[in-house]
Design an enzyme around this catalytic site. Structure first.
Site, mmCIF file in Angstrom:
data_model
loop_
_atom_site.group_PDB
_atom_site.id
_atom_site.type_symbol
_atom_site.label_atom_id
_atom_site.label_comp_id
_atom_site.label_asym_id
_atom_site.label_seq_id
_atom_site.Cartn_x
_atom_site.Cartn_y
_atom_site.Cartn_z
ATOM 1 C CG ASP A 310 -1.675 0.529 1.503
ATOM 2 O OD1 ASP A 310 -2.208 1.473 0.028
ATOM 3 O OD2 ASP A 310 -2.509 1.004 2.144
ATOM 4 C CG HIS A 314 2.404 11.879 0.791
ATOM 5 N ND1 HIS A 314 0.983 12.136 0.394
ATOM 6 C CD2 HIS A 314 1.553 10.950 1.236
ATOM 7 C CE1 HIS A 314 0.185 11.814 0.528
ATOM 8 N NE2 HIS A 314 0.222 10.657 1.245
#
Lengths: 431, 328
Positions: A310, A314
């Site tokens: 997953d 960022h």
């Protein structure tokens, strides 16, 4: 690019859960495929020999959910940067969810992704097509065209299809073309503004919680629809004990449903949010110790057949804000294997089962002939030291995303070589 | 978890004031004692002490508030600090980098203390974690999480009227789920060892793990305030009337609104508190709000003294640090 070389990987412990092999066997590679195991075939002259003494040789890892951020999120990461991280993590196949910008709801976007990945040449990227146009949950997408463009599965990413009739139609239409649906069960209304597990810690911190029922309600609905339609449904990222029990019960009744769990769900709990650690802002949230133990048990029993990263890289600013307004997710590719090996260290899984959850399990869910190492198999290979200790730090991270709560943590298990279609795409320096 | 070590320095002195969780009974008692000392300042002809002379305090309010900001401003001025008031609309700072940019700009102006109110839980922690080490951060309310000066002024008011906490029964009525005030009060009451703490509300306004807050849950107001020494009413936001939390103000008042009659089961000398502003006819009727047992206006006066105590403690820690650096 030059033709893949003839390579022999010698002295390693070959573990291929798909064929049940677990012994010291050399792997000989030619033409991008496995030519032979054990003794080299007559007339085989390796141009390169990799000494895997003391290391495990296994199929390249298959990750069912990794966001590469391209197109649309290039300020966070790119296909080039994240497939490089994948190669360093032993991951040779990545399935990327369709919530790119634009959404993967047309063949053009799917092809853009696969072609960019092919040019980068470090991992296979399998786009998941959007079940509905724009992931809006209203109009089903052109799934047949998406399949032709390389989408192996159909997904709705993290968005919930609130209209039950659309969800039913999406299942029936996808199954017309033999496409598996990837659904992350989360009821939109019950999640509401929630940003962590609704429980003891959210009560103390005053953070809006995501109740367990946000997952179980959606799971129950979609299990019922899967039963009605006979569609093949894969549930992404289970987060709680009750979901695991519902899944096992449905499987026992013969439903064609599977599930995965994100590696960090098997380690972190609500307590890790601590004093508003935005690196533990996750969707689905990490829940209680009891949930974590139940998910581990479901992985051990094989009811949850795949562990995925997953991966959500960022830019630093995405996590530099008060907790509720930060963006959820972990840069997780490079901890996928070490965390899974951590389960072996803790006695949850045997090494072969651990590798199976990262290779044959997810490859089977994708329906691709990967995740196995037999003569004739595509030579996607991971060579790793299962015991080597190391510490995750910003300097060791290859991913462009540095957002992980595991920074500074001691990990065990490190990749030394990764081969993609018989080519070395990652090589760690001297051991 | 939630030890909030960030708000204490290595010697256990208060650097920031973010939450009451993790602070010792000794420290809370010191704060209450110090508040006692500052109460008299308001009665002096010259309402100032020079403890924070030459310091700059910035009131950073990302959420509008009149009373809390005013009492912080008065507290800072009574300590002889210079005060900057900044009202920053949250919409303009939805992105974290803007919030950090705001901080950096103020730091560049050599502000010594930020008093922060923000709509998101954890905002004060975030600012404290990223502020320059010489700046103190005081939480004036973050989301649903914490409002520690309100919590302490309520403790001070209770102590003024009741003395010791150990035998007290404290009933908190209303929207605990969304209330940072309630969380801070409950935390302080746990630390100060209150005899019994109760929360009273319909289930939609009670957090799922209320036992983690150290309180007994009641759904009946009369039962909940029975034999209580202190009844704290929480403010109910009008927006809670929408959707699935509450059906109407009318029904809420019928069941959970405090009236003289419903207060009858409490101890005869029970005090009634409210963090303000009151919605008369929703949380309580005017007879109670303005009645003899109400200490609501005392809470406001005490709020200034408590804030002086907190600010002077944090500035004191800063001075110690500066002195230590000068010695070193």
């Amino acid at each position: 690019m030059a033709d893949p070389a003839r390579i022999s990987i010698c002295n390693g412990r070959l573990i291929d859960p798909a064929s049940g092999v677990d012994e010291e066997l050399a792997v000989h590679i030619a033409g991008g495929r496995v030519a032979a195991l054990g003794p080299a075939p007559a007339g085989f002259h390796a141009e390169r020999t990799i000494d895997a003494g003391g290391l495990v040789v296994c199929p390249g890892l298959v990750d069912l959910c990794a966001r590469l951020r391209e197109p649309g999120g290039e300020h966070k990461a790119s296909i080039a940067s994240e497939t490089r991280a994948a190669a360093a993590a032993g991951v040779t196949t990545l399935c990327c969810p369709p919530d790119t910008s634009p959404v993967i709801d047309t063949p053009a976007v799917a092809q853009l992704i696969t072609q960019t990945a092919e040019r980068a040449g470090r991992a296979r990227v399998v786009p998941a097509g959007a079940l509905t146009r724009g992931l809006a949950g209203e109009q089903i997408s052109e799934m047949a065209a998406l399949k032709r463009a390389g989408c192996a599965v159909m997904s709705h990413a993290d968005a919930h299809i609130t209209n039950t009739q659309v969800q039913r139609g999406a299942m029936e239409y996808a199954s017309t073309f033999g496409l598996t649906l990837f659904l992350r069960p989360e009821d939109h209304y019950l999640r509401d503004q929630g940003c962590m597990h609704e429980g003891r810690v959210s009560t103390l911190l005053g953070l809006p919680g995501i109740p367990e029922a946000a997952e179980t309600v959606a799971l129950a609905r979609d299990l019922a629809l899967a039963e009605q339609t006979g569609a093949r449904v894969h549930f992404r990222g289970l987060s709680c004990a009750r979901s695991a029990a519902m899944l096992a019960e449905a499987q026992a009744r013969g439903l064609r449903v599977s599930a995965d769990v994100s590696a960090h769900q098997l380690f972190l709990t609500e307590d890790d949010v601590g004093d508003f650690d935005s690196n533990c802002h996750l969707r689905p949230p990490v829940r209680t110790r009891a949930d974590r133990e139940a998910l581990r048990a479901a992985v051990a029993r094989g009811e949850i057949a795949a562990i995925c990263s997953d991966h959500q890289p960022h830019e630093p600013d995405a996590k530099l804000a008060p907790f509720p307004v930060t963006e959820p997710g972990i840069s997780a590719l490079e901890t996928l294997l070490p965390l899974t090996l951590g389960l072996v260290g803790e006695g949850v899984l045997g090494l072969r089962s651990a590798i199976e959850r990262l290779t044959r399990g997810p490859a089977g869910i994708l329906g691709l002939p990967l995740g196995r190492l037999e003569p004739g198999s595509i030579a996607d290979i991971c060579v790793f030291d299962p015991e080597e200790p190391w510490v995750l730090s910003p300097a060791t991270l290859v991913s462009q995303g540095r957002n992980t709560p595991f920074l500074g943590r001691g990990l065990r298990g490190r990749v030394h070589w990764t081969l993609l279609g018989g080519r070395v795409v990652f090589e760690r320096g001297a051991r | 978890m939630t030890t909030s070590a960030v708000q204490l320095d290595a010697e256990g002195n208060l650097r920031h004031f973010l939450t009451l969780d993790g602070l010792s009974r000794t420290l809370l008692t010191e704060m209450l004692d110090r508040t006692e000392g500052f109460l008299s300042v308001a009665r002096q002809a010259v309402k100032k002490v020079p403890l924070c002379r030459g310091k700059i305090v910035a009131n950073l309010f990302f959420e509008t508030s009149t009373r809390t900001r005013t009492t912080f401003e008065l507290a800072a001025k009574r300590l002889s600090a210079d005060v900057l008031n900044l009202n920053i609309s949250t919409s303009a700072t939805a992105k974290g980098e803007t919030l950090l940019d705001t901080l950096r700009n103020l730091e560049a102006m050599h502000v010594d203390m930020f008093v922060v109110r923000h709509a998101d839980s954890g905002a004060a922690h975030f600012i404290a974690a990223h502020a320059d080490p010489h700046v103190a951060v005081i939480n004036a309310g973050d989301g649903r999480h914490s409002h520690p000066t309100q919590g302490m002024l309520d403790m001070f008011t209770i102590r003024q009227h009741k003395g010791d906490f150990t035998h007290l029964c404290v009933a908190i009525v209303g929207d605990v789920l969304h209330s940072r005030v309630a969380r801070s009060e409950l935390s302080a009451l746990r630390t100060l060892g209150a005899g019994e703490v109760r929360i009273i509300a319909p289930r939609t306004l009670i957090p799922v793990h209320a036992e983690a807050l150290g309180a007994r849950v009641f759904h009946d107001l009369r039962e909940g305030v029975r034999d209580a020494d202190v009844v704290i009413m929480l403010r109910l936001q009008r927006e809670r009337m929408r959707g699935a939390l509450l059906p109407s103000e009318h029904e809420y008042f019928q069941l959970f609104g405090l009236t003289e009659e419903r207060l009858a089961t409490a101890k005869p000398d029970a005090i009634v508190m409210h963090p303000g502003p009151i919605n008369r006819g929703v949380e309580m009727d005017s007879q109670v709000a303005d009645g003899p047992r109400s200490v609501i206006l005392e809470q406001v006066s005490n709020g200034i003294a408590v804030r002086m105590a907190v600010m002077s403690m944090c500035i004191g820690t800063q001075n110690l640090r500066a002195a230590g650096q000068a010695d070193g």
